[in-house]
Scaffold this motif. Sequence first.
Motif, PDB file in Angstrom:
ATOM      1  N   ASP A  79     -57.785  54.086  -2.541  1.00 18.31           N
ATOM      2  CA  ASP A  79     -58.081  52.673  -2.299  1.00 18.31           C
ATOM      3  C   ASP A  79     -57.478  52.166  -0.986  1.00 18.31           C
ATOM      4  N   TYR A  80     -56.772  53.044  -0.284  1.00 18.53           N
ATOM      5  CA  TYR A  80     -56.127  52.656   0.968  1.00 18.53           C
ATOM      6  C   TYR A  80     -56.921  53.175   2.164  1.00 18.53           C
ATOM      7  N   HIS A  81     -56.845  52.415   3.249  1.00 20.99           N
ATOM      8  CA  HIS A  81     -57.397  52.866   4.521  1.00 20.99           C
ATOM      9  C   HIS A  81     -56.314  53.642   5.267  1.00 20.99           C
ATOM     10  N   THR A  82     -56.729  54.697   5.968  1.00 14.23           N
ATOM     11  CA  THR A  82     -55.809  55.494   6.765  1.00 14.23           C
ATOM     12  C   THR A  82     -55.840  55.020   8.209  1.00 14.23           C
ATOM     13  N   SER A  90     -59.736  60.481   7.027  1.00 14.98           N
ATOM     14  CA  SER A  90     -59.120  60.716   5.727  1.00 14.98           C
ATOM     15  C   SER A  90     -57.645  61.052   5.856  1.00 14.98           C
ATOM     16  N   LEU A  91     -56.910  60.832   4.778  1.00 12.21           N
ATOM     17  CA  LEU A  91     -55.499  61.191   4.716  1.00 12.21           C
ATOM     18  C   LEU A  91     -55.332  62.699   4.869  1.00 12.21           C
ATOM     19  N   ASN A  92     -56.186  63.449   4.214  1.00  7.88           N
ATOM     20  CA  ASN A  92     -56.119  64.904   4.276  1.00  7.88           C
ATOM     21  C   ASN A  92     -56.188  65.391   5.717  1.00  7.88           C
ATOM     22  N   GLU A  93     -57.143  64.875   6.474  1.00  2.37           N
ATOM     23  CA  GLU A  93     -57.297  65.291   7.867  1.00  2.37           C
ATOM     24  C   GLU A  93     -56.124  64.838   8.722  1.00  2.37           C
ATOM     25  N   ALA A  94     -55.606  63.638   8.449  1.00  2.00           N
ATOM     26  CA  ALA A  94     -54.462  63.144   9.211  1.00  2.00           C
ATOM     27  C   ALA A  94     -53.258  64.063   9.023  1.00  2.00           C
ATOM     28  N   VAL A  95     -52.998  64.448   7.790  1.00  2.00           N
ATOM     29  CA  VAL A  95     -51.833  65.297   7.509  1.00  2.00           C
ATOM     30  C   VAL A  95     -51.992  66.669   8.145  1.00  2.00           C
ATOM     31  N   THR A  96     -53.160  67.253   8.019  1.00  2.00           N
ATOM     32  CA  THR A  96     -53.335  68.620   8.503  1.00  2.00           C
ATOM     33  C   THR A  96     -53.475  68.706  10.022  1.00  2.00           C
ATOM     34  N   ILE A 104     -48.542  57.788   9.916  1.00  2.00           N
ATOM     35  CA  ILE A 104     -49.784  57.570   9.175  1.00  2.00           C
ATOM     36  C   ILE A 104     -49.556  56.350   8.292  1.00  2.00           C
ATOM     37  N   ILE A 105     -50.317  55.307   8.516  1.00  2.00           N
ATOM     38  CA  ILE A 105     -50.181  54.080   7.727  1.00  2.00           C
ATOM     39  C   ILE A 105     -51.301  54.031   6.695  1.00  2.00           C
ATOM     40  N   LEU A 106     -50.930  53.777   5.466  1.00  2.00           N
ATOM     41  CA  LEU A 106     -51.893  53.592   4.388  1.00  2.00           C
ATOM     42  C   LEU A 106     -51.880  52.120   4.015  1.00  2.00           C
ATOM     43  N   SER A 107     -53.018  51.477   4.169  1.00  2.00           N
ATOM     44  CA  SER A 107     -53.079  50.033   3.974  1.00  2.00           C
ATOM     45  C   SER A 107     -54.328  49.656   3.195  1.00  2.00           C
ATOM     46  N   GLU A 108     -54.209  48.626   2.394  1.00  2.00           N
ATOM     47  CA  GLU A 108     -55.382  48.107   1.700  1.00  2.00           C
ATOM     48  C   GLU A 108     -56.275  47.323   2.646  1.00  2.00           C
ATOM     49  N   LYS A 109     -55.753  47.036   3.834  1.00  2.00           N
ATOM     50  CA  LYS A 109     -56.523  46.314   4.853  1.00  2.00           C
ATOM     51  C   LYS A 109     -57.238  47.323   5.750  1.00  2.00           C
TER      52      LYS A 109
END
Length: 219
Positions: A79-82, A90-96, A104-109
Amino acid sequence: MDIFKLIFEHDQRLDTLRERHTDRATQDISSSIEDFLSPDPTYSKFYLTGTRLKENQFGLSTLNSFSGLLNELERIFSDYHTHSLKNVPSLNEAVTQFDIGEPIILSEKDQVLWNLEELTIDKNSNAGHKKEAIANLLKTDDLLLYKEQAHNGYDLHLFSKKNIYHELFYPMKSFLNNSFRFFSINGKRIRSERKFYFETWTLDRPPHGVEEVFPETTL
């Protein structure tokens, strides 16, 4: 065998991330008045790490289950935007794909105003060098995630104003099997490298503050 460790520290005072007065007397008086009138908010931090025990490989990313764990994290935060310095969906791509220390900021906005360069950490430093910037971000409900260097790969370090331990615990518990053991660790109790790497010398009798999670374990 994968040894997965979820290290948590709850109820950390947000003011410990802020710049302090240089005058100790002024600081003490100011802090006492502020604490009385308006208790300082707190935050939580979570360190996800692991060991591939038989091969003596240290780092979350070295685990055989790492890909599955990362996919599960993406599901947890679906439910969060990366948000990041690089445009990744995606979070997966950011991490890898990201380097150590890139925020890496995870935000509902769907948009954030944070200065991502200000939050970037060089490879020889840690998140403690960005206290003021992290404190400002944690005043909101946004989450902050970093990759941190491990001996043979990297770990993940997550900061949140909310205590999201419950949201992490049960999904990680679902990975339990004969080749995956999960330990929940109170970071305030683990202050030495020897205790941090307890699995190398006392796996079946872990030190105080380290609890193994079993299928029947509940919160």
